[in-house]
Design a protein around this motif. Structure first.
Motif, PDB file in Angstrom:
ATOM      1  N   ALA A 361       0.844  -1.187   0.000  1.00 45.15           N
ATOM      2  CA  ALA A 361       0.000   0.000   0.000  1.00 45.15           C
ATOM      3  C   ALA A 361       0.885   1.244   0.000  1.00 45.15           C
ATOM      4  N   LYS A 362       0.574   2.193  -0.871  1.00 52.33           N
ATOM      5  CA  LYS A 362       1.375   3.409  -0.986  1.00 52.33           C
ATOM      6  C   LYS A 362       0.495   4.647  -0.842  1.00 52.33           C
ATOM      7  N   ASN A 363       1.146   5.713  -0.340  1.00 49.71           N
ATOM      8  CA  ASN A 363       0.460   6.985  -0.142  1.00 49.71           C
ATOM      9  C   ASN A 363      -0.747   6.804   0.782  1.00 49.71           C
ATOM     10  N   VAL A 364      -0.484   6.293   1.964  1.00 54.53           N
ATOM     11  CA  VAL A 364      -1.514   5.951   2.939  1.00 54.53           C
ATOM     12  C   VAL A 364      -1.474   6.945   4.096  1.00 54.53           C
ATOM     13  N   THR A 365      -2.628   7.377   4.561  1.00 53.13           N
ATOM     14  CA  THR A 365      -2.696   8.315   5.678  1.00 53.13           C
ATOM     15  C   THR A 365      -2.597   7.606   7.023  1.00 53.13           C
ATOM     16  N   ILE A 366      -3.302   6.491   7.178  1.00 55.28           N
ATOM     17  CA  ILE A 366      -3.313   5.725   8.427  1.00 55.28           C
ATOM     18  C   ILE A 366      -3.126   4.253   8.079  1.00 55.28           C
ATOM     19  N   ALA A 367      -2.115   3.624   8.646  1.00 57.60           N
ATOM     20  CA  ALA A 367      -1.857   2.223   8.327  1.00 57.60           C
ATOM     21  C   ALA A 367      -3.016   1.338   8.760  1.00 57.60           C
ATOM     22  N   GLY A 368      -3.482   1.520   9.989  1.00 58.08           N
ATOM     23  CA  GLY A 368      -4.572   0.696  10.459  1.00 58.08           C
ATOM     24  C   GLY A 368      -5.266   1.288  11.665  1.00 58.08           C
ATOM     25  N   LYS A 369      -6.587   1.210  11.664  1.00 59.30           N
ATOM     26  CA  LYS A 369      -7.394   1.548  12.831  1.00 59.30           C
ATOM     27  C   LYS A 369      -8.215   0.321  13.159  1.00 59.30           C
ATOM     28  N   ASN A 379     -10.384 -11.395  17.947  1.00 61.29           N
ATOM     29  CA  ASN A 379      -9.275 -12.328  18.148  1.00 61.29           C
ATOM     30  C   ASN A 379      -8.736 -12.892  16.837  1.00 61.29           C
ATOM     31  N   GLY A 380      -7.510 -13.375  16.929  1.00 59.51           N
ATOM     32  CA  GLY A 380      -6.941 -14.140  15.829  1.00 59.51           C
ATOM     33  C   GLY A 380      -6.674 -13.327  14.586  1.00 59.51           C
ATOM     34  N   ILE A 381      -6.260 -12.072  14.748  1.00 58.87           N
ATOM     35  CA  ILE A 381      -5.883 -11.250  13.601  1.00 58.87           C
ATOM     36  C   ILE A 381      -4.430 -11.570  13.244  1.00 58.87           C
ATOM     37  N   CYS A 382      -4.196 -11.855  11.976  1.00 60.66           N
ATOM     38  CA  CYS A 382      -2.847 -12.188  11.521  1.00 60.66           C
ATOM     39  C   CYS A 382      -2.499 -11.335  10.311  1.00 60.66           C
ATOM     40  N   MET A 383      -1.331 -10.688  10.370  1.00 60.09           N
ATOM     41  CA  MET A 383      -0.821  -9.913   9.238  1.00 60.09           C
ATOM     42  C   MET A 383       0.600 -10.352   8.941  1.00 60.09           C
ATOM     43  N   SER A 384       0.898 -10.627   7.691  1.00 60.25           N
ATOM     44  CA  SER A 384       2.263 -10.983   7.308  1.00 60.25           C
ATOM     45  C   SER A 384       2.588 -10.415   5.937  1.00 60.25           C
ATOM     46  N   ASN A 385       3.855 -10.012   5.784  1.00 59.91           N
ATOM     47  CA  ASN A 385       4.365  -9.467   4.529  1.00 59.91           C
ATOM     48  C   ASN A 385       3.494  -8.308   4.050  1.00 59.91           C
ATOM     49  N   VAL A 386       3.397  -7.294   4.878  1.00 61.22           N
ATOM     50  CA  VAL A 386       2.592  -6.110   4.592  1.00 61.22           C
ATOM     51  C   VAL A 386       3.514  -4.892   4.573  1.00 61.22           C
ATOM     52  N   ALA A 387       3.607  -4.212   3.431  1.00 57.51           N
ATOM     53  CA  ALA A 387       4.461  -3.031   3.290  1.00 57.51           C
ATOM     54  C   ALA A 387       3.582  -1.823   3.003  1.00 57.51           C
ATOM     55  N   ILE A 388       3.564  -0.874   3.952  1.00 57.75           N
ATOM     56  CA  ILE A 388       2.726   0.312   3.843  1.00 57.75           C
ATOM     57  C   ILE A 388       3.622   1.543   3.808  1.00 57.75           C
ATOM     58  N   GLU A 389       3.502   2.326   2.755  1.00 56.04           N
ATOM     59  CA  GLU A 389       4.239   3.587   2.656  1.00 56.04           C
ATOM     60  C   GLU A 389       3.291   4.726   3.003  1.00 56.04           C
ATOM     61  N   LEU A 390       3.636   5.467   4.051  1.00 50.78           N
ATOM     62  CA  LEU A 390       2.783   6.541   4.510  1.00 50.78           C
ATOM     63  C   LEU A 390       2.973   7.793   3.657  1.00 50.78           C
TER      64      LEU A 390
END
Length: 458
Positions: A361-369, A379-390
């Motif tokens: 993800a590129k040109n992002v204001t907020i990575a995650g809310k 429960n059980g949230i999994c994130m892997s190999n995530v590249a966020i450019e703010l």
């Protein structure tokens, strides 16, 4: 009335079961081949039933008469109704079983502006009331004057819920393909209480400031496949639903075994893929991959709250490419909107097993809310190999997390502490869902109808 038996013909274009868009010969005796779940034995034309082109004469009765007559052939190999090129003004009509509606690539269905042509139908049982107003809702249709309805909606003048362009109810083995849908007054495609639904190759276009113009809303459906679609929307491009508060809980029909792949979305004010907000029958086993979005509010959004009950679990997303987003991921446990004031405060949703991997993800204001519910942790949230450019306008706090639990691996920027750092590769199922096993047949339609000039005038 003329019926034609199918035969083997030279390939000219694709024709897809139920609703489709293809190439049909005009003033020539040729044939068409197409891919479909089921081939049809008989062919008829809208003009056989009094249909008039030109966009000025109502064809409501022609459509209704055609479909009524063709339903008699359902047990004799089924039928297809061909809408020739031109403009065809019509009010709403229902389809029938063992039936294909074939729309010429240069044909346009125009919605009648005469409200007397529009029937009222009861609210859906899993919703209890209409989403816009408590009373009955206007019957679904393939196209409506968006500007008139949206103006009335914004001014609070609607007494009935806006219609959807296409609504498939209590059906199985349905295909909707190769259509362009423009200017819906509300949701565009709404399969509900159905199974084995294939939605493929749709272009859906709505003004980006038009309210509730969701692209595709699978709702209390099992085994649905959505692929190769391009959507510009004033709301969610795809919104997965299953009923509203106590009505959805009582009806108890989940959306499950859903595939979303090869989706391109533009939705500046909403989500690329949303889960909810009406999810009170449950959502389970959703698989989304190869998702592209630009200028959208959020990549994946969870919308739920107290009173919704049920669950959202076993969600698998991989291969998202996002450009210019407000949020990459957004989960909300306090989403409002209820069919009444007496929803059950003890009806808390279970959110479990949300897997997100291989995201750029590129040109992002907020990575995650990511905000769960007090006393009801997601429960059980999994994130892997995530590249966020703010973006240069990004907030100082890229992640905002409350009442969630999970893990993260190779995620940048570093996520909140509630997503603990653990070397892992979030799962994505390797088994094949039954809807992905559907095999299409090559079907053929017989000689084309010779059209008069009055039939093709525009």
């Amino acid at each position: 009335m003329r019926f034609y038996h199918t035969s083997t013909c030279h390939f000219l274009a694709k024709l897809i079961v139920v609703l489709t868009w293809g190439i049909l010969c005009v003033r020539a005796v040729e044939c068409i081949d197409y891919e479909a779940i089921s081939c049809r034995k008989h062919t008829a034309f809208l003009t056989d039933f009094g249909g008039k082109g030109g966009g000025k004469t109502s064809n409501t009765e022609a459509f209704r008469k055609a479909i009524c007559e063709l339903s008699k052939f359902g047990t004799d190999g089924g039928t297809q109704l061909i809408v020739p090129l031109g403009k065809w003004l019509t009010g709403p009509f229902n389809l029938t079983s063992n039936f294909t509606l074939y729309i010429h690539q240069d044909a346009v269905l125009l919605a009648s502006q005469d409200e007397a042509e529009w029937d009222l139908i009861p609210p859906l049982p899993s919703y209890g009331i209409g989403r816009d107003a408590p009373g009955p809702r206007w019957k679904r249709h393939h196209r409506w004057s968006r500007s008139r309805m949206v103006t009335k909606f914004r001014q609070g003048q609607l007494k009935n819920t806006r219609p959807y362009l296409i609504e498939i109810m209590f059906s199985d083995h349905v295909q909707i393909s190769n259509l362009t849908l423009i200017n819906s007054p509300s949701w565009n495609v709404h399969p509900v209480y159905s199974s084995f639904v294939v939605i493929k190759g749709l272009t859906i276009l709505a003004p980006i400031k038009s309210p509730n113009t969701d692209g595709i809303n699978p709702d209390s459906c099992s085994n649905t496949r959505i692929e190769d679609c391009f959507i510009v929307s004033g709301d969610d491009c795809i919104a997965v639903k299953s009923g509203w508060d106590e009505y959805g809980i009582t009806f108890g029909m989940p959306t499950q075994h859903l595939i979303i792949r090869n989706l391109t979305c533009i939705s500046p004010s909403s989500a690329v893929i949303a889960l909810g907000s009406e999810m009170s029958g449950g959502i389970q086993n959703v698989r989304a991959e190869n998702i592209t979005a630009i200028s959208s509010e959020s990549g994946l959004r969870m919308k739920t709250g107290i009173g919704r009950g049920a669950y959202v679990k076993d969600i698998f997303v991989r291969g998202m490419t996002l450009q210019t987003m407000k949020y990459t991921f957004w989960m909300t446990g306090d989403y409002g909107g209820h069919p009444g004031d007496h929803y059950d405060l003890k009806a808390l949703p279970v959110i479990q097993g949300i897997n997100l991997k291989d995201v750029v993800a590129k040109n992002v204001t907020i990575a995650g809310k990511l905000a769960g519910i007090d006393g009801d942790t997601f429960n059980g949230i999994c994130m892997s190999n995530v590249a966020i450019e703010l973006s240069e306008h990004a907030t100082n706090l890229p992640w905002n997390c409350t009442n969630i639990q999970g893990v993260s691996s190779q995620v940048s920027p570093q996520p909140c502490a509630l997503l603990s750092d653990k070397k892992t590769d979030c799962p994505f199922p390797t088994d094949t869902l039954p809807v992905d096993k559907i095999q299409f047949q090559t079907c053929a339609a017989a000689s084309c109808h010779r059209l008069k000039d009055s039939d093709i005038s525009s």
